[in-house]
Design a protein around this motif. Structure first.
Motif, mmCIF file in Angstrom:
data_model
loop_
_atom_site.group_PDB
_atom_site.id
_atom_site.type_symbol
_atom_site.label_atom_id
_atom_site.label_comp_id
_atom_site.label_asym_id
_atom_site.label_seq_id
_atom_site.Cartn_x
_atom_site.Cartn_y
_atom_site.Cartn_z
ATOM 1 N N HIS A 226 65.985 -8.130 -1.414
ATOM 2 C CA HIS A 226 65.174 -7.059 -0.760
ATOM 3 C C HIS A 226 65.304 -7.704 0.545
ATOM 4 O O HIS A 226 65.129 -8.939 1.018
ATOM 5 C CB HIS A 226 63.382 -7.714 -1.232
ATOM 6 C CG HIS A 226 62.531 -6.993 -0.148
ATOM 7 N ND1 HIS A 226 62.310 -5.726 0.053
ATOM 8 C CD2 HIS A 226 61.638 -7.755 0.661
ATOM 9 C CE1 HIS A 226 61.151 -5.688 0.786
ATOM 10 N NE2 HIS A 226 61.005 -6.902 1.231
ATOM 11 N N ASN B 139 71.037 0.698 -2.700
ATOM 12 C CA ASN B 139 71.975 -0.320 -2.398
ATOM 13 C C ASN B 139 73.666 0.122 -2.710
ATOM 14 O O ASN B 139 74.233 -0.343 -2.276
ATOM 15 C CB ASN B 139 71.625 -1.771 -2.727
ATOM 16 C CG ASN B 139 70.302 -2.314 -1.868
ATOM 17 O OD1 ASN B 139 70.154 -2.059 -0.694
ATOM 18 N ND2 ASN B 139 69.444 -3.092 -2.568
ATOM 19 N N HIS C 182 61.932 7.503 1.398
ATOM 20 C CA HIS C 182 60.422 6.918 0.814
ATOM 21 C C HIS C 182 59.474 7.701 1.864
ATOM 22 O O HIS C 182 58.066 7.786 1.243
ATOM 23 C CB HIS C 182 60.482 5.579 1.028
ATOM 24 C CG HIS C 182 60.958 5.131 -0.206
ATOM 25 N ND1 HIS C 182 62.252 4.537 -0.238
ATOM 26 C CD2 HIS C 182 60.668 4.979 -1.657
ATOM 27 C CE1 HIS C 182 62.692 4.259 -1.543
ATOM 28 N NE2 HIS C 182 61.639 4.333 -2.255
ATOM 29 N N CYS D 170 61.423 0.101 1.192
ATOM 30 C CA CYS D 170 61.510 -1.342 0.588
ATOM 31 C C CYS D 170 60.269 -1.986 0.222
ATOM 32 O O CYS D 170 60.124 -2.355 -0.809
ATOM 33 C CB CYS D 170 62.337 -2.276 1.431
ATOM 34 S SG CYS D 170 64.370 -1.651 1.494
ATOM 35 N N GLU D 171 59.586 -1.978 1.286
ATOM 36 C CA GLU D 171 57.913 -2.500 1.160
ATOM 37 C C GLU D 171 57.233 -1.663 0.146
ATOM 38 O O GLU D 171 56.433 -2.209 -0.766
ATOM 39 C CB GLU D 171 57.431 -2.268 2.399
ATOM 40 C CG GLU D 171 55.854 -2.839 2.443
ATOM 41 C CD GLU D 171 54.988 -2.304 3.256
ATOM 42 O OE1 GLU D 171 53.795 -2.449 3.391
ATOM 43 O OE2 GLU D 171 55.651 -1.319 4.434
ATOM 44 N N SER E 282 60.349 -5.895 4.913
ATOM 45 C CA SER E 282 59.365 -4.742 5.068
ATOM 46 C C SER E 282 59.352 -4.026 6.242
ATOM 47 O O SER E 282 58.529 -2.879 6.384
ATOM 48 C CB SER E 282 57.935 -5.161 4.693
ATOM 49 O OG SER E 282 57.955 -5.621 3.405
ATOM 50 N N ASN F 127 61.672 -2.053 6.793
ATOM 51 C CA ASN F 127 62.245 -0.819 5.996
ATOM 52 C C ASN F 127 60.846 -0.442 4.962
ATOM 53 O O ASN F 127 60.731 -1.187 4.107
ATOM 54 C CB ASN F 127 63.305 -0.874 5.307
ATOM 55 C CG ASN F 127 63.885 0.245 4.497
ATOM 56 O OD1 ASN F 127 62.915 1.017 4.175
ATOM 57 N ND2 ASN F 127 65.066 0.552 4.403
ATOM 58 N N THR G 95 63.305 -12.697 -0.624
ATOM 59 C CA THR G 95 63.425 -11.820 0.263
ATOM 60 C C THR G 95 64.215 -12.383 1.183
ATOM 61 O O THR G 95 64.462 -13.597 1.625
ATOM 62 C CB THR G 95 62.312 -11.358 0.889
ATOM 63 O OG1 THR G 95 62.437 -10.584 2.394
ATOM 64 C CG2 THR G 95 61.273 -12.443 1.141
ATOM 65 N N GLY H 134 65.746 -2.052 -4.051
ATOM 66 C CA GLY H 134 66.338 -1.342 -2.590
ATOM 67 C C GLY H 134 66.696 -0.219 -3.133
ATOM 68 O O GLY H 134 67.111 0.561 -2.123
#
Length: 388
Positions: free
Chosen positions: A9, A109, A298, A17-18, A12, A14, A36, A106
């Motif tokens: 990770h 990825n 997202h 990802c959060e 956050s 991004n 993280t 992720g």
């Protein structure tokens, strides 16, 4: 019971990802431990109030230590950085115990560079006697034609693919592959007060990213397409426009192109720039839009899962696959940025969305109970690994 870790990770900033972390914690927690590399950003969005955070520190072996020498010789013999990565991330690997379950998060990825590092993590975790899960992923099918990547994919104890295109390709390489929605479909929204200019139910949410602009077929055509879309909305409809960032990382910050769009139309009085917020709060804004046109996966998942008619300006398998699973086709729902040759194309695509507003909303409402049901099987599969 064995420990369960989330790893790979990047922080956050991004918010996609959060969103994965928050929703995964809701689905699989309590007791999850998040490793993280962006712990400061995670804390800034209060992720530490929901689960335990641990920093995956990159500390490469110093020259001329024994580890540096061993990893250098290993690199010379194998032409890989496996030992270098293993030693450099020892803060993480040293905590893994036999029987633990580690979820690589992720989502996409494997769609970017750095797949070799993902493979090194996977290999090192297995050497500790732990199990690995590739969680909520998308993978470009042609990547699996590469022997090293196929070997890595086959090593996972479980793969949870978030759309059928990736699922069908991954299943051929690793039979322990199942299909379930992206966990962010289950993220709960938080509704903050709306800023002036945001009319609930009559605002078009717009998201654009520097990332898709790098994939465009002609320099500047993505920005011009969005500019013309806003002109169309402001001159041909009574709707307002909300510009909504979803990634705010340095060098990859949605606010940069969105601010330029805002500056171009701020005098209209019908534009609003949404400031940076956490993923749940951003979903709260997106959920109150009438339509959504977005580039970040997202951000569009936040819209889909709120039954907001959505047009994705996409560039990879994840956009096509998710739309195909929801609607049976990606046609009219995904506009590949590479295919934009005429800056009016985005306007035409948006007009189709408006024309079919009612049926799209009804379809999403009717589809979600069945669509989301697949997550129950995925959660059970992960938990069963912890009990073995």
């Amino acid at each position: 019971m064995n420990s369960m870790y989330l790893y790979y990770h990047g922080g956050s900033a991004n918010h996609g990802c959060e969103a994965i972390v928050r929703s995964t914690n809701s689905l699989l927690g309590p007791g999850l431990k998040l490793w993280t590399t962006g712990i400061s950003s995670d804390k800034s969005y209060a992720l530490d109030s929901e689960l335990n955070l641990y920093e995956d520190v990159y500390t490469p072996a110093k020259k001329p230590s024994p580890r540096w020498f061993i990893s250098a010789v290993h690199h010379k013999l194998t032409h890989t950085d496996y030992l270098h990565i293993k030693y450099a991330h020892n803060t993480f690997f040293s905590q893994i115990q036999h029987g633990d379950v580690c979820l690589s998060i992720g989502g996409d990825n494997y769609c970017y560079t750095g797949q070799d590092i993902l493979g090194y993590y996977n290999r090192a975790i297995h050497q500790k006697g732990a199990k690995t899960v590739l969680w909520g992923c998308s993978v470009e099918p042609e990547l699996l034609e590469q022997a090293d990547i196929a070997k890595d994919i086959a090593r996972y104890d479980l793969i949870v693919a978030r759309e059928t295109i990736s699922y069908e390709a991954l299943k051929k390489v690793n039979p322990n592959t199942i299909l379930a929605p992206d966990p962010a479909f289950f993220l709960d929204p938080v509704e903050l007060p709306l800023p002036d200019g945001f009319v609930p139910g009559n605002t078009v949410g717009i998201n654009v990213s520097p990332l898709i602009m790098k994939s465009e077929s002609k320099s500047g055509i993505t920005f011009e397409s969005y500019r013309r879309l806003i002109v169309h909305i402001l001159t041909k409809t009574d709707m307002n426009v909300a510009l909504i960032p979803h990634v705010v990382e340095p060098g990859n910050d949605d606010r940069e192109p969105l601010q330029s769009l805002y500056d171009a139309f701020s005098d209209s009085g019908r534009m609003v720039m949404i400031e940076d917020h956490d993923a749940q709060q951003l979903k709260g804004f997106i959920a109150r839009c009438r339509f959504f046109v977005g580039a970040r996966t997202h951000a569009t998942i936040a819209a889909y899962s709120s039954c907001v008619p959505t047009l994705v300006v996409g560039y990879s398998v994840k956009a096509k696959g998710i739309a195909r699973d929801l609607f049976g086709t990606e046609s009219n729902y995904v506009l590949p940025v590479q295919a934009i040759k005429d800056p009016e194309t985005l306007v035409h695509a948006f007009c189709w969305l408006v024309k079919h507003e009612q049926e799209i909303g009804a379809h999403l409402q009717n589809t979600f109970p069945t669509y989301k049901a697949g997550m129950g099987f995925a959660v059970s599969a992960v938990r069963s690994l912890c009990e073995k």
